[in-house]
Write an enzyme that holds these catalytic residues in place. Sequence first.
Site, short mmCIF file in Angstrom:
data_model
loop_
_atom_site.label_atom_id
_atom_site.label_comp_id
_atom_site.label_asym_id
_atom_site.label_seq_id
_atom_site.Cartn_x
_atom_site.Cartn_y
_atom_site.Cartn_z
N THR A 188 -27.21 -1.74 -27.44
CA THR A 188 -28.31 -2.58 -28.12
C THR A 188 -27.78 -3.93 -27.59
O THR A 188 -26.62 -4.37 -27.82
CB THR A 188 -28.58 -2.51 -29.51
OG1 THR A 188 -27.36 -2.65 -30.18
CG2 THR A 188 -28.92 -0.99 -29.67
N HIS A 189 -28.80 -4.71 -27.39
CA HIS A 189 -28.60 -6.20 -26.98
C HIS A 189 -27.51 -6.53 -26.00
O HIS A 189 -26.84 -7.43 -25.66
CB HIS A 189 -27.82 -6.87 -28.17
CG HIS A 189 -28.86 -6.90 -29.30
ND1 HIS A 189 -29.83 -7.60 -29.89
CD2 HIS A 189 -28.51 -5.94 -30.56
CE1 HIS A 189 -30.21 -7.18 -31.16
NE2 HIS A 189 -29.67 -6.01 -31.34
N SER A 211 -24.21 -7.07 2.99
CA SER A 211 -24.44 -8.25 3.01
C SER A 211 -23.92 -8.60 4.45
O SER A 211 -23.26 -8.20 5.02
CB SER A 211 -23.65 -9.10 2.28
OG SER A 211 -23.39 -10.36 2.70
N LYS A 260 -19.66 -6.14 0.18
CA LYS A 260 -21.07 -6.09 -0.54
C LYS A 260 -21.49 -4.64 -0.34
O LYS A 260 -21.81 -4.19 0.78
CB LYS A 260 -22.06 -7.14 -0.43
CG LYS A 260 -21.59 -8.46 -0.85
CD LYS A 260 -21.51 -8.48 -2.38
CE LYS A 260 -22.76 -8.37 -3.04
NZ LYS A 260 -23.50 -9.61 -2.84
N ASN A 312 -25.21 -3.45 -2.14
CA ASN A 312 -26.20 -3.77 -2.93
C ASN A 312 -27.24 -2.62 -3.18
O ASN A 312 -27.45 -1.89 -2.26
CB ASN A 312 -26.92 -5.02 -2.45
CG ASN A 312 -25.86 -6.29 -2.01
OD1 ASN A 312 -24.92 -6.38 -3.01
ND2 ASN A 312 -26.17 -6.99 -0.83
N GLU A 355 -33.84 -2.98 -6.93
CA GLU A 355 -34.04 -4.37 -6.94
C GLU A 355 -35.42 -4.53 -6.53
O GLU A 355 -36.39 -5.24 -6.88
CB GLU A 355 -33.14 -5.44 -6.35
CG GLU A 355 -31.87 -5.50 -6.89
CD GLU A 355 -30.82 -6.54 -5.86
OE1 GLU A 355 -31.38 -7.16 -5.35
OE2 GLU A 355 -29.59 -6.05 -5.85
N TYR A 406 -74.43 -4.91 -9.95
CA TYR A 406 -73.57 -5.33 -8.95
C TYR A 406 -73.55 -6.50 -8.64
O TYR A 406 -74.63 -7.53 -8.46
CB TYR A 406 -73.98 -4.49 -7.58
CG TYR A 406 -73.08 -4.78 -6.45
CD1 TYR A 406 -71.86 -4.04 -6.36
CD2 TYR A 406 -73.51 -5.70 -5.56
CE1 TYR A 406 -70.86 -4.21 -5.38
CE2 TYR A 406 -72.43 -5.79 -4.62
CZ TYR A 406 -71.37 -5.25 -4.39
OH TYR A 406 -70.41 -5.42 -3.43
N GLN A 447 -66.37 -6.29 -4.69
CA GLN A 447 -65.77 -5.93 -3.50
C GLN A 447 -64.31 -6.45 -3.49
O GLN A 447 -63.59 -5.79 -2.91
CB GLN A 447 -66.33 -6.87 -2.09
CG GLN A 447 -65.84 -6.42 -0.93
CD GLN A 447 -66.56 -7.14 0.37
OE1 GLN A 447 -67.57 -6.40 0.53
NE2 GLN A 447 -66.17 -8.13 1.08
N LYS A 487 -60.99 -3.33 -4.31
CA LYS A 487 -60.41 -2.49 -3.42
C LYS A 487 -59.22 -2.76 -3.12
O LYS A 487 -57.99 -2.01 -3.16
CB LYS A 487 -61.27 -1.99 -2.25
CG LYS A 487 -62.31 -1.17 -2.65
CD LYS A 487 -63.38 -0.86 -1.60
CE LYS A 487 -64.22 -2.16 -1.52
NZ LYS A 487 -65.26 -2.30 -2.80
N1 ARG Z 1 -68.67 -3.88 0.87
C1 ARG Z 1 -69.39 -3.97 -0.39
C2 ARG Z 1 -68.42 -3.75 -1.79
O1 ARG Z 1 -67.20 -3.34 -1.23
C3 ARG Z 1 -69.98 -2.78 -0.59
C4 ARG Z 1 -71.43 -2.76 -1.24
C5 ARG Z 1 -72.32 -3.97 -0.84
N2 ARG Z 1 -73.43 -4.06 -1.76
C6 ARG Z 1 -74.36 -4.96 -1.73
N3 ARG Z 1 -75.21 -4.86 -2.40
N4 ARG Z 1 -74.08 -6.06 -1.02
O2 ARG Z 1 -68.62 -3.87 -2.69
#
Ligand code: ARG
Length: 457
Positions: free
Chosen positions: A155-156, A277, A283, A285, A290, A317, A322, A325
Amino acid sequence: MEKLWAGRTTGGNAALADEFNRSIAFDSRMAEEDIRGSMAHAAMLAASGIVSQESVDAILSGLEGILNDLKCGIIKIDPLAEDIHSFVEFELTRRIGDDGKKLHTARSRNDQVTLDLRLFLKKETAQVVSLTKALIAAITDVAEANAETVMPGYTHLQRAQPVTFGHWILAYAFMLSRDIARLNNAADNMNLSPLGACAFAGTTYSIDRGMTAKSLDFAGALPNSVDAVADRDFCVELASALSILMTHLSRFSEEIILWTSWEFQFVELADEFSTGSSIMPQKKNSDMAELVRGKTGRVYGDLITLLTMMKGLPLAYNKDLQEDKEAIFDALDTAKLCLAVFAPMLSTMTVHPENMRKAAAEGFINATDAADYLVKKGMPFRTAYKLTGQLVAKCIATRQTLENLPLSEYQALSELFEQDIYEAVNLDTCVKTRISEGGTSPESVHAQIRQLREKVL
Ligand code: ARG
């Protein structure tokens, strides 16, 4: 490049605007999901009498052909397409003509994109779960081999009480088991179909949302069409589960980095999972650990990206979405990579029980046991605590340990001390007698391993 939406405007964007708008570089990863989603949608259009069976048959075989050709590398995704949805639709129409133009009936890219993402993330989440299980399995194997290996628990970052190495690392296995529960929960929450929400308000066509949901293996359809296209909480939830998972990997990495240091020498990583290294010949590593620690920050960053993207968005929307993703893909790729490296790094690691024991034998980590010894002989704990503290001070001053302090010196502080004190402060006894549920005794370590193997793996 022609636009799906050219009409109201010419679609003739400035090259820079096109480039800025384009998501094909990253959403092409969802090509298969996009095509499968379109196939389910097309089959529903025929079953509901919205598009003729003949046209839908052409659409289905066209889509199947595109999927196969992509898989075999016969066609490549056009990097100048706006997004994966446009690419597939244009390619379909190029192949089958006007029937291809019927596919988007009763659909919008708004429900299409979130459908693709949900399908993609469901699959990816299952992969993270299985990689996490593989890591838990690797931890339990090391724990089993070290159920009796005594090390100092900290601990610590100060030596505190003796534990078994197996017990110590099983802590991470249990943390990871909760990560699996969180990941599965996120998967359950994303397991409803947005398809049929269309732009956000639903449609005048008599579509069958239950049919598409079922054929795409969803538990059902999302009940509100605005919610269906507007929210990305499933990405946030997954990124949050991944962030917590990465926190666990990062703490574990930090310990491995400490343990492999020359000061500790508790473990040594295999050459396959270490680096050297370029200048210091001595070394070795722990770069893999890390990097896991370092990459944790990226995943946190992805979570913050997603949360920030959402916080000010009016329904429904908005193009901001976009940005979901790249963030969630990066979080997934990073976590998967870290999990994949961690398991073999651990399995090939050499444990040095003798160094752990040496560290455990210094530092008076059995002082609690000496105090407990007095308590068992009738002394109140607080009194025993103080007296043991004096005992430790005496040992430090005279360069002795609790294991080798003469009985006469023990007895000078309390007559309750007898010959069996040596057995009580013996490190093996200290761990073997911590038999409370979830404690560090070898017995308990085996019970924990059984529990993980039966309930999690
Ligand atoms: N490439 C767009 C996205 O990833 C697709 C949807 C586009 N829809 C729109 N109303 N422009 O969200």
